[in-house]
Design a protein around this motif. Sequence first.
Motif, PDB file in Angstrom:
ATOM      1  N   UNK A  48       0.839  -1.186   0.000  1.00 25.78           N
ATOM      2  CA  UNK A  48       0.000   0.000   0.000  1.00 25.78           C
ATOM      3  C   UNK A  48       0.882   1.246   0.000  1.00 25.78           C
ATOM      4  N   UNK A  49       0.315   2.377  -0.423  1.00 25.08           N
ATOM      5  CA  UNK A  49       1.034   3.647  -0.418  1.00 25.08           C
ATOM      6  C   UNK A  49       0.737   4.386   0.882  1.00 25.08           C
ATOM      7  N   UNK A  50       1.786   4.953   1.487  1.00 22.03           N
ATOM      8  CA  UNK A  50       1.663   5.664   2.756  1.00 22.03           C
ATOM      9  C   UNK A  50       2.296   7.038   2.660  1.00 22.03           C
ATOM     10  N   UNK A  51       1.782   7.938   3.478  1.00 22.29           N
ATOM     11  CA  UNK A  51       2.422   9.230   3.712  1.00 22.29           C
ATOM     12  C   UNK A  51       2.963   9.170   5.129  1.00 22.29           C
ATOM     13  N   UNK A  88      10.604  12.483  18.806  1.00 19.17           N
ATOM     14  CA  UNK A  88       9.809  12.786  17.611  1.00 19.17           C
ATOM     15  C   UNK A  88       8.565  11.909  17.602  1.00 19.17           C
ATOM     16  N   UNK A  89       7.566  12.359  16.869  1.00 21.57           N
ATOM     17  CA  UNK A  89       6.349  11.562  16.682  1.00 21.57           C
ATOM     18  C   UNK A  89       6.246  11.231  15.203  1.00 21.57           C
ATOM     19  N   UNK A  90       6.264   9.950  14.917  1.00 14.89           N
ATOM     20  CA  UNK A  90       6.124   9.456  13.555  1.00 14.89           C
ATOM     21  C   UNK A  90       4.657   9.116  13.343  1.00 14.89           C
ATOM     22  N   UNK A  91       4.081   9.591  12.262  1.00 17.78           N
ATOM     23  CA  UNK A  91       2.705   9.220  11.939  1.00 17.78           C
ATOM     24  C   UNK A  91       2.660   8.767  10.491  1.00 17.78           C
ATOM     25  N   UNK A  92       1.830   7.769  10.248  1.00 16.95           N
ATOM     26  CA  UNK A  92       1.670   7.244   8.896  1.00 16.95           C
ATOM     27  C   UNK A  92       0.201   7.230   8.549  1.00 16.95           C
ATOM     28  N   UNK A  93      -0.091   7.667   7.342  1.00 13.94           N
ATOM     29  CA  UNK A  93      -1.452   7.701   6.832  1.00 13.94           C
ATOM     30  C   UNK A  93      -1.496   6.808   5.611  1.00 13.94           C
ATOM     31  N   UNK A  94      -2.390   5.830   5.615  1.00 15.23           N
ATOM     32  CA  UNK A  94      -2.596   4.967   4.463  1.00 15.23           C
ATOM     33  C   UNK A  94      -3.455   5.726   3.468  1.00 15.23           C
ATOM     34  N   UNK A  95      -2.881   6.044   2.322  1.00  9.63           N
ATOM     35  CA  UNK A  95      -3.591   6.850   1.322  1.00  9.63           C
ATOM     36  C   UNK A  95      -4.887   6.177   0.867  1.00  9.63           C
ATOM     37  N   UNK A  96      -4.943   4.867   0.851  1.00 13.92           N
ATOM     38  CA  UNK A  96      -6.126   4.151   0.365  1.00 13.92           C
ATOM     39  C   UNK A  96      -7.251   4.069   1.389  1.00 13.92           C
ATOM     40  N   UNK A  97      -6.902   3.965   2.678  1.00 10.73           N
ATOM     41  CA  UNK A  97      -7.934   3.717   3.702  1.00 10.73           C
ATOM     42  C   UNK A  97      -8.048   4.830   4.737  1.00 10.73           C
TER      43      UNK A  97
END
Length: 108
Positions: A48-51, A88-97
């Motif tokens: 999947x693609x993530x930001x 630091x705070x790492x956050x990931x957003x799944x572009x699809x969901x």
Amino acid sequence: QPFYLTQGFQQVSLGSVGSSSLLLQNNLTIYPNPFTSFISLSGEDINSTFILNIHDSQLRLVLETEFFFHSANDPVVIPLSNLPNGLYILSMNNRNCNELFHKRIIKI
């Protein structure tokens, strides 16, 4: 998302949003933590693609990047040698969901 009451203030626990998180289902691993110059991300066949966003302790955005997550055999390496030591705070957003995942990381 759980809330904890301490000394009259509500504190929000950082975690994933939603119980069917694609990232948690596929055992997302972020290592090493603490890190010195890079972090690696791996999981089980996420495809999947993530930001990915990294914020400093003042919640200022210090990095934003987009990548495709292939499989556990192909970890994603994020170079972070230019960041000063700290939390630091790492956050990931799944572009699809539109999933969101948060993790605290530390640079030493």
